[in-house]
Design an enzyme around this catalytic site. Structure first.
Site, short mmCIF file in Angstrom:
data_model
loop_
_atom_site.label_atom_id
_atom_site.label_comp_id
_atom_site.label_asym_id
_atom_site.label_seq_id
_atom_site.Cartn_x
_atom_site.Cartn_y
_atom_site.Cartn_z
N GLU A 20 41.87 33.27 30.89
CA GLU A 20 42.97 33.98 31.54
C GLU A 20 43.99 32.98 32.07
O GLU A 20 43.63 31.99 32.72
CB GLU A 20 42.44 34.83 32.70
N PHE A 22 48.19 32.60 33.82
CA PHE A 22 49.33 33.29 34.43
C PHE A 22 50.60 32.53 34.06
O PHE A 22 50.57 31.31 33.84
CB PHE A 22 49.17 33.38 35.95
N ASP A 112 49.22 45.54 42.58
CA ASP A 112 49.38 45.41 44.02
C ASP A 112 50.78 45.79 44.43
O ASP A 112 51.71 45.79 43.62
CB ASP A 112 49.09 43.97 44.44
N TYR A 152 35.18 46.12 40.17
CA TYR A 152 35.03 45.26 41.34
C TYR A 152 33.59 45.30 41.84
O TYR A 152 33.23 46.15 42.66
CB TYR A 152 36.00 45.71 42.44
N GLN A 184 36.46 41.73 38.45
CA GLN A 184 37.03 40.76 39.35
C GLN A 184 36.04 39.60 39.50
O GLN A 184 34.84 39.77 39.27
CB GLN A 184 37.28 41.43 40.72
#
Length: 620
Positions: A20, A22, A112, A152, A184
């Protein structure tokens, strides 16, 4: 190719792994991440995921990065997509862009709130939860996309609901059309295995891929576990305690812990693979995979003696320690030929540097060329518990009440300010009297560090990096002040700075919006990229304010200040105050700037103004 197709084709005897990333904040960081991905691609991951910033803040960069990974490096890409700020038209645009670029995998998330927003408010009532996004993608695009969703194991950090309710929400997403689950990050393997049994008992049969993040530094580990609500087992706390001030030992333990976790997850949980949260760093993940022997290479190759072929056969043990000159040459040639390096890449010159030159991202600003520059958390959280903050701040209505917030933070009566989500750092306590004096003048301090000259890298307060090294710091302080005070500082720096004092100042403006569904005023701060920008730093100037010297290594600079790092933080932070608050008037009168206490500078000219970062590490 769809992830589910690749899952099905993967031999059960060989677990898969995904990475992963960003999108970095800066162009240089973006270019260097591409180089980093090219090296990690040689490890043969099943696929790669690209995150979606809070509120869709990195939309264009996320799509650009996903396109490069998918089409330049041939790695099947999982594009994150959130409900935040999502309207039907914008979702369709992203899905169409993904289709054009051959991206067949979407991770559907609720997302979020935009930074600083008190609670999550959907831009479109049709997209309130991730399940709505899953349903919409299935209704409008059928089976064109393979859809993943989040889970989660330690509980959702923003929702206080029982485990059964969370499992019902997870099952609803799967029933709506989700094909697989990525969790998560977590560190409690026992807790995960217990949770996974409950998932299966609930009738959820799709693949569950655990999220694993090797610990990079003790500080980032503390911040991210608090942010994500991840439970930390006692044995992990006990192992980290004695080594928390030695970054290299922490990083080594992070690799060991990740390996132990993954082995248990595969053997006891029968998981088909793992998902690595890389934080755009590569060495720890590579070491984990090599230790697991999932890459076909060994993590700890033995040094071997180059010798002539022996006249007599040697024992098996000795044969591993000897190599002929011809074999050594062939091995070295093959190894060098298999490494991909991009022209202009930071750290180029020594192959290890290209992979690890930013391995200790402890600096407040870091190096804007680093792919890890500006990291917040794995899935774009803002890192701010707004409800708790508002309780601490007590709805200020005057300038003095706002000043008192910052003084209370300095004196540890509250743990946050509108610009720092954490208590004052231990090193800032060293200059507490000076910080209080500045704040009492109405210069709201938001970040600082004291000057340090050749302190042991094992020092419990300011130490970082490998042991047996020495660290250096120029002091700096970040603060808000009035424009008249800025002009005074500029004159003093010019008169008394003697060229040792640098400053960068940004003129922050305010937009005031009242959301019709929320009884609060939204204050938006922003700095224009060119106007409202004052500095005595040359445009190409770079000021290293934190660096370290370690045995057998080049000098490591973890905090570097220059124009690009200042401007990269221009993204708008948003804060809430009650409707009767006059805070917007108070903020409107302020100029935000930061100060750098110059090296060898007299007390009368200790301020050098640099950039600010909205969610400061360390505070103060």
């Amino acid at each position: 190719m769809k992830f589910t197709t690749k899952f099905a084709a993967q031999p059960q005897s060989r677990p898969f792994f995904t990475f992963e990333f960003f999108p970095p904040r800066t162009d240089q960081g973006f270019d260097n991440l591409v180089s980093r991905i090219s090296r990690l691609a040689t490890l043969k991951p099943l696929g790669v995921s690209v995150t979606w910033g809070a509120g869709g803040s990195t939309k264009d960069r996320s799509i650009e990065l996903a396109n490069l990974i998918q089409n330049e490096y041939g790695l099947d890409t999982l594009l994150h997509l959130t409900c935040t700020n999502a309207e039907v038209g914008s979702v369709d645009t992203v899905l169409d862009e993904a289709t054009k670029r051959g991206i067949q995998n979407i991770l559907a998330l609720r997302g979020d709130p935009p930074r600083g927003q008190e609670e999550w408010i959907p831009s479109d009532p049709r997209f309130t939860h991730a399940v709505d996004l899953v349903k919409y993608i299935r209704e409008t695009h059928g089976n064109n996309f393979c859809i993943g969703v989040a889970a989660y194991p330690d509980g959702h950090p923003d929702q206080i609901v029982d485990v059964d309710k969370e499992l019902e929400n997870l099952k609803a997403k799967v029933d709506a059309g989700a094909d697989f689950i990525i969790t998560q990050l977590f560190y409690d393997v026992d807790g995960f295995l217990s949770w996974l049994r409950k998932v299966r008992q609930k009738g959820i049969t799709v693949p569950v891929i655990p999220g694993v993040m090797p610990i990079q530094t003790y500080g980032s580990f503390q911040r991210l576990t608090k942010l994500t609500g991840a439970k930390v087992p006692v044995h992990v706390q006990e192992a980290l305690g004695p080594i928390s001030h030695d970054d290299q030992l922490v990083k080594d333990y992070g690799v060991t812990l990740a390996v132990e976790m993954i082995r248990r997850l595969v053997s006891e949980g029968n998981v088909p693979g793992v998902h690595f949260c890389t934080l755009n760093l590569e060495k720890s993940v590579q070491r984990v995979l090599e230790t697991l022997q999932w890459t076909g290479t060994s993590a700890h190759p033995h040094n071997r003696l180059i010798a002539d072929a022996p006249d007599e056969p040697t024992s098996d043990g000795d044969s591993d320690l000897l190599v002929t000159a011809t074999t050594a040459t062939q091995d070295a040639t093959h190894s060098l030929a298999s490494i991909t390096v991009t022209d202009g890449e930071a750290g180029r010159g020594e192959l290890n540097n290209a992979a690890s030159w930013d391995d200790f991202p402890n600096g407040r600003f870091g190096d804007f060329k680093s792919p890890a520059f500006g990291v917040e958390d794995p899935w774009g959280n803002s890192g701010v518990a707004i409800n708790e903050m508002l309780r601490q701040w007590r709805h200020p209505k005057t300038l003095q009440e706002l000043t008192q917030i910052f003084l209370d933070h300095l004196e540890s009566r509250i743990s946050t300010t509108p610009f720092s989500p954490v208590p004052l750092s231990s090193e800032s306590l060293m200059i507490l009297p000076e910080l209080k004096e500045l704040t009492q003048r109405g210069w709201w301090t938001v970040g600082s560090q004291p000057a340090m000259n050749g302190v042991s890298s094992s020092d419990e307060v300011v130490g970082w990096g490998p042991k047996a090294g020495y660290v250096f710091q120029k002091g700096f302080v970040e603060f808000f002040c009035e424009e008249a005070d800025l002009e005074l500082l500029e004159r003093r720096i010019e008169e008394r700075g003697q060229g040792w004092v640098h400053y960068i100042a940004g003129n922050y403006k305010v937009r005031v919006n009242l959301h019709p569904d929320v009884e609060s005023v939204v204050l938006t701060f922003f700095v224009p990229r060119k106007s409202g920008f004052r500095t005595n730093v040359p445009e190409d100037g770079r000021n290293a304010v934190t660096w370290g010297v370690f045995p057998g290594q080049e000098i490591i600079q973890t905090t570097i200040i220059e124009h690009e790092s200042f401007l990269s933080w221009k993204a708008t932070p948003i804060y809430h105050f009650s409707p009767d608050s006059k805070a917007e008037f108070c903020y409107r009168k302020k100029h935000f700037l930061s100060g750098l206490i110059g090296h060898r500078v007299t007390a009368q000219a200790q301020m050098s103004v640099i950039s600010w970062k909205v969610y400061a590490t360390g505070g103060g």
